[in-house]
Structures are given as structure tokens and as C-alpha cells.
Write an enzyme that holds these catalytic residues in place. Sequence first.
Site, PDB file in Angstrom:
ATOM      1  N   SER A  99      25.089  28.320  -7.174  1.00 37.89           N
ATOM      2  CA  SER A  99      25.422  26.971  -7.640  1.00 37.89           C
ATOM      3  C   SER A  99      26.219  26.197  -6.599  1.00 37.89           C
ATOM      4  CB  SER A  99      26.230  27.049  -8.944  1.00 37.89           C
ATOM      5  OG  SER A  99      25.487  27.666  -9.966  1.00 37.89           O
ATOM      6  N   ALA A 159      24.393  33.770  -8.848  1.00 44.64           N
ATOM      7  CA  ALA A 159      25.302  33.263  -9.881  1.00 44.64           C
ATOM      8  C   ALA A 159      26.098  32.079  -9.334  1.00 44.64           C
ATOM      9  CB  ALA A 159      26.203  34.399 -10.359  1.00 44.64           C
ATOM     10  N   SER A 211      27.796  31.627  -6.642  1.00 44.64           N
ATOM     11  CA  SER A 211      27.551  31.337  -5.224  1.00 44.64           C
ATOM     12  C   SER A 211      26.328  30.462  -5.044  1.00 44.64           C
ATOM     13  CB  SER A 211      27.394  32.659  -4.453  1.00 44.64           C
ATOM     14  OG  SER A 211      27.052  32.417  -3.103  1.00 44.64           O
ATOM     15  N   ASP A 255      24.309  37.919 -19.786  1.00 44.65           N
ATOM     16  CA  ASP A 255      24.774  38.517 -18.534  1.00 44.65           C
ATOM     17  C   ASP A 255      26.266  38.824 -18.585  1.00 44.65           C
ATOM     18  OD1 ASP A 255      22.229  38.345 -17.594  1.00 44.65           O
ATOM     19  OD2 ASP A 255      22.591  36.708 -16.191  1.00 44.65           O
TER      20      ASP A 255
END
Length: 315
Positions: free
Chosen positions: A209, A205, A207, A89
Site C-alpha cells: 500500500s 500488505a 508495504s 488474515d
Amino acid sequence: MSDVADEVGPGLEIPMEKALAEFVSHSLALPLRLMILGNGTRDEVRTQVEVLTREIEACGGVALAGVDLSADSDLSSLPADLAVVVGGDGTVLHTVRRMGVSPIPVVGVNAGRLGFLADLTPATFCLHLADLSERRFTIENLMTMACTVTSTRGPTREFRALNDAVIRAAPYFRIVEIGLSIDGESVMSYRGDGLIVATPVGSTAHSLSAGGPILPPNAHMFVITPLCSHTLTQRPLVDGGHKTYELVPQGEGVAMLLVIDGQVQIPLQADDRVTIRRGNPPFPMVRLPGHSFYRTLRDKLGWGAYPAGDRGPRS
């Protein structure tokens, strides 16, 4: 359309449906040009690129326009219809910035670990080459972020992001305070380790976590997620993508960083302003037959799965 009409001759007209059909037929007769991009410093990427190169060259209906495994070349005017980005990514995010405001559609092939943007395995990509050659795919325009940094002691700088912009404490990692305004209205002041502003793509992503919600990629929203908030009442906020968000670090002498897509770091000082808006243009991602956002959540994140040892509902 004008080219088709010009070939017919003066005083003659052909139906719009026929002109469109001839235009589409002419387009399908041309091979789909593919450009392979990736992080050439990784051995596994070079190995996969060799495999993909052979498969593309052996497939009718597609043509290899070139291979670029460098880290800093200009990708704003690629001579291709689609870009095949090989890596993780992070490689896709790096490609977004290098393409700038002239992106071409991207197919992400995973040679990393999780692979949420680069969600195809090399084998799956090869199986879908026929779909590409027959144009059996769709383009999903992902919302991007335009981030402007106005410094009290330096020039104004602009950045383009696909995932998120994060203001966080820098060493010595003290509690930071960040003021948030939306469309010129003061909303609140966050105290803690920092603050994340994420796009729908970025909602899965950093956020996520930090406890933020999951947004579908076709949403036109931003999610604002505190990092380790010093106040329990501060919770993630979801608001419109058409609005303007301004973040102002507060507290003289407190070192902070603005991190763009986890890759670009910009030092911030008190009273610098970070202005965030929806980016233009969006970033085009290729979606092949069978793609599903919710299936990706289940496969990549184990979303909705039972914990290890839990056999599911009782009969």
C-alpha cells in the site's frame, strides 16, 4: 526407522526402501488430526466452524482433534497435525504469535474480507478434505521475523512476526526520523511518517500500500519501505534475509510507535533500538493442489487486470 528394524529381530535387516514404505503406509493409515481455531467473538466465524465441524466428522481419513475459538489460549503444543484457522488474515497473524516457536502447519479458511493468508472459502476447504485425508498437499515454510526492542528506559522485549514491523509517528503525528543500519553499517536516515520492514509475505500488505514491491513468499529477503518520505529520492530497498537490520528513532520528544503485524503496539522513544532478523523457525502453511501465488495476486488484488471500462488489447 528403528522401530521397524526392532520388530524384525536381531541379526535381520530389511532394505531401507521397504522400511520407508512401511513407515509411510503406517502413517497414512492414521487419520490426519485437524484442530479448528478462530475468533469466537464473530458470529460468522462460529457459523462457519459449525459447518466445518460437521464436514470433518463426516470425512474419512481426517479426525477432529478439537475446537478452540478463544483469543488467548496457549497454542504452543496443539494435539493435532494441522490447524484450520477460520477468520481473516488478522486471525492467522494472531495465531502465528500464539504458536510461538512450536507451530504446526496451518490451513487458512476465510471468513473475513480479502483473505490473502486465509485464502480458502469454507466451500473450497470442504472440497479439499479428500486431499487432506490422502495427504495430497505441500507445506510452504514462510519466512518470519524476530524483532528485538532494546529500550533506553525499560526492559528488552522480543516479538515474533509474519508480516511486518512498522515504526510510525504517534499523536501528534509529527515528521519522524529513523536511522537504519544493516549488519552494523549505517545506511541512511529516513524522514517522513515512518518506515516499514516487511517479510516476503508482508510485502503484499502494508508495504504494498505504501508503494513497496511484491516479493514471492519463498524469497529470503526483507523489503524496507518508507512511509510518505519527506525526500523524493528515498525509495523501497530489498536486501537479504540473512542480514541484521537495526532501526533507531531519532529526535528527542517525538512520540513514535512500533507496530508488529498491525496488532501489537509498543511506544518508542529517541535512541531506542529495534533489531530485526529472520525468525526461527519459519511458519508452515498448507498449500493444497491448484494453489498458485500469482493466481492469488490476480484473484485477491486484481493484479494485472484491466481498469474498469478498458476492454483490453485491440484486435
